[in-house]
Enzyme design. Structure first.
Site, PDB file in Angstrom:
ATOM      1  N   HIS A  96       2.958   3.006   7.724  1.00 59.61           N
ATOM      2  CA  HIS A  96       2.473   2.292   6.687  1.00 59.61           C
ATOM      3  C   HIS A  96       1.306   1.446   6.938  1.00 59.61           C
ATOM      4  CE1 HIS A  96       5.669   3.873   4.159  1.00 59.61           C
ATOM      5  NE2 HIS A  96       6.601   3.444   4.721  1.00 59.61           N
ATOM      6  N   ALA A 268       6.794   0.392  -3.894  1.00 61.26           N
ATOM      7  CA  ALA A 268       5.792   0.863  -3.125  1.00 61.26           C
ATOM      8  C   ALA A 268       5.310  -0.423  -2.418  1.00 61.26           C
ATOM      9  CB  ALA A 268       4.559   1.003  -4.255  1.00 61.26           C
ATOM     10  N   ASP A 270       5.842  -1.322   0.845  1.00 61.75           N
ATOM     11  CA  ASP A 270       5.439  -0.849   1.980  1.00 61.75           C
ATOM     12  C   ASP A 270       3.974  -0.442   1.935  1.00 61.75           C
ATOM     13  OD1 ASP A 270       7.769  -0.988   3.581  1.00 61.75           O
ATOM     14  OD2 ASP A 270       8.628   0.645   3.071  1.00 61.75           O
ATOM     15  N   LYS A 279       4.585  -9.629  -2.875  1.00 59.99           N
ATOM     16  CA  LYS A 279       4.565  -9.663  -1.516  1.00 59.99           C
ATOM     17  C   LYS A 279       5.881  -9.563  -0.934  1.00 59.99           C
ATOM     18  CE  LYS A 279       6.239 -14.676  -2.218  1.00 59.99           C
ATOM     19  NZ  LYS A 279       6.084 -16.020  -2.090  1.00 59.99           N
ATOM     20  N   ALA A 299      10.741  -4.630   1.793  1.00 60.36           N
ATOM     21  CA  ALA A 299       9.893  -3.727   2.538  1.00 60.36           C
ATOM     22  C   ALA A 299      10.507  -2.704   3.285  1.00 60.36           C
ATOM     23  CB  ALA A 299       8.902  -4.401   3.235  1.00 60.36           C
TER      24      ALA A 299
END
Length: 372
Positions: A96, A268, A270, A279, A299
Site C-alpha cells: 500500500h 480504503a 490502507d 486518518k 488500517a
C-alpha cells in the site's frame, strides 16, 4: 531458498505471513523456513507446530532478516523492518505504497525487490491476494459499524436491524466490489436498509441480481453520494483503484449534512481513505469524531480476526510464495505476468506506475522484466 517469517509489529496486528502447513510445503520443495519466535501465536500457531513442520525458530526479527533471502509478511514493513532490508532480499507482503512516501523511500533505499500482494492480478484482471482480506474487511465493516452506532460509543444509538414497529438503520456502501458486496451481504443479514453506489453499471446489475432486489443500487455521482449519506446511519467506504490512492468521495463539508452520531467506516484507509476527514487509526483506539460523525479508520481491520484472516490470506499467497522460492524473483516474475504486476520496487526504483504517479516519483521499468 531461505524464507523468513517475522512477527508482525503493527499495532494489534496478530496475523502471520505463513502457517505451519505453508512452511511444510516450502520445506518439501527443498527450501528452508525461518520463523521468528512467537510469530504465529496471535493467529493460534505455536513454535512447536512450526518446528514439527520442519521450520527453524529464530530469536528475533534481526536474526530472521539477516538469515533469510525472502521475507514473507502480512502488513507493510515498519521503519525498523525497512532498515533491515538489503538489495539481496525479496519482500512479499501488502505494501500500500501510494499514501506512504516514507515506506516507499525506505524500500527504494534498501535496494530490495518488493512485491505487493495488493497489485498481483489474475487472468480476469482481479486481485486474488487482496480479495480474501477484502472479504474479511467487508464483513467486519458492518460489525464494527454497528458497534460504533451504540450510544456509549458516540453513535446515534441505532440498531441496524430495527425491531417490529421501528424502521431499520440505513447503510450506504460506496463501491460494489469485493468489500462492498460482502458488506452488503452482512448488512442485509442484519435486516438493515442497504444502498450500494458504484460507477460500474455491470457491477450494479450483478449486485441487483445477486440480492434479488433486496439491496438498492444507485449510480455513483457526487450528487447521489451527498443525497444518500445525508440519510445514512452507517456509511462504508469500499472503493479501490489498484495501487493508487483512493478517491475522496465524501468531503468535510458533507459531514454537516449527516445525522449527528452517524458512522463512517473507511475500508480504503490502507490506500489513503475515501473520506476527506479519514486518518488511520488502530485497533487500540479505532474511532474518532469529526463534526459529530464517528470515524472508524483502522488500517489493518482483518488483524482483529487473525486466525480467519491468516488462513484465508495464506491460502492465496502460498502458491506464489512457492514460485518465488523455486525460481527466484526474476524468473518467477518473467514466467508470470500476473505476479509481475505485483512488483512495486526493485533496484532502488519504483516500478509500479500508479504508485510512482501518486508519490510524485519516477517510474522505472526494469530492463530484465520482459513480460510486461
Amino acid at each position: 531458498m531461505r524464507v523468513g517469517v517475522p512477527t508482525e509489529i503493527k499495532n494489534h496486528e496478530y496475523r502471520v505471513g505463513m502457517t505451519p502447513n505453508g512452511a511444510r510445503e516450502l520445506i518439501a520443495n527443498g527450501h528452508e523456513v525461518l520463523v521468528q519466535d512467537g510469530a504465529g501465536i496471535g493467529a493460534g500457531f505455536t513454535n512447536d507446530q512450526y518446528e514439527d513442520a520442519g521450520a527453524k525458530i529464530l530469536s528475533d526479527a534481526k536474526a530472521v532478516f539477516e538469515a533469510a533471502e525472502m521475507i514473507v509478511k502480512v502488513k507493510e514493513p515498519q521503519p525498523s523492518e525497512t532498515a533491515m532490508l538489503t538489495a539481496e532480499h525479496i519482500l512479499f507482503t501488502f505494501l500500500h505504497l501510494a499514501p506512504d512516501p516514507v515506506q516507499a523511500e525506505g524500500l527504494r533505499k534498501s535496494g530490495c525487490t518488493a512485491i505487493a500482494y495488493e497489485t498481483v492480478t489474475d487472468r480476469d484482471g482481479r486481485l486474488p491476494l487482496l480479495r480474501p482480506m477484502s472479504e474479511v474487511a467487508g464483513r467486519m465493516s458492518v460489525q464494527v459499524g454497528a458497534n460504533a452506532l451504540h450510544k456509549a460509543a458516540g453513535g446515534r444509538g441505532v440498531l441496524l436491524g430495527g425491531v417490529p414497529g421501528v424502521t431499520p438503520g440505513k447503510v450506504v456502501i460506496l463501491g460494489a466490489g469485493v468489500s462492498g458486496s460482502h458488506a452488503a451481504e452482512m448488512a442485509l443479514g442484519l435486516r438493515a436498509d442497504v444502498t450500494v453506489l458504484d460507477r460500474s453499471l455491470p457491477k450494479l446489475a450483478e449486485t441487483d441480481q445477486f440480492f434479488r432486489g433486496a439491496v438498492k443500487t444507485r449510480y455513483s455521482t457526487q450528487g447521489a453520494i451527498a443525497e444518500e449519506i445525508a440519510e445514512a446511519d452507517l456509511v462504508i467506504g469500499a472503493v479501490l483503484i489498484p495501487g493508487a490512492a483512493a478517491p475522496k468521495l465524501v468531503t468535510k463539508d458533507m459531514l454537516s449534512t449527516m445525522k449527528e452520531g452517524a458512522v463512517l467506516v473507511d475500508i480504503a484507509i490502507d490506500q489513503g481513505g475515501c473520506f476527506e476527514t479519514s486518518k488511520a487509526t488502530t485497533h487500540q483506539d479505532p474511532t474518532y469524531i469529526v463534526d459529530g460523525i464517528v470515524h472508524y479508520c483502522v488500517a489493518n481491520m482483518p488483524g482483529a480476526v487473525a486466525r480467519t484472516s491468516t488462513l484465508a490470506l495464506t491460502n492465496a499467497t502460498l502458491p506464489l510464495t512457492l514460485a518465488l522460492a523455486n525460481k527466484g524473483a526474476k524468473r518467477a516474475l518473467n514466467d508470470d505476468i500476473h505476479l509481475a504486476r505485483g512488483l512495486n520496487v526493485t533496484e532502488g526504483e519504483i516500478t509500479y506506475k500508479e504508485v510512482a504517479d501518486d508519490l510524485g516519483m519516477k517510474f522505472v521499468k526494469p530492463d530484465w522484466l520482459t513480460v510486461l
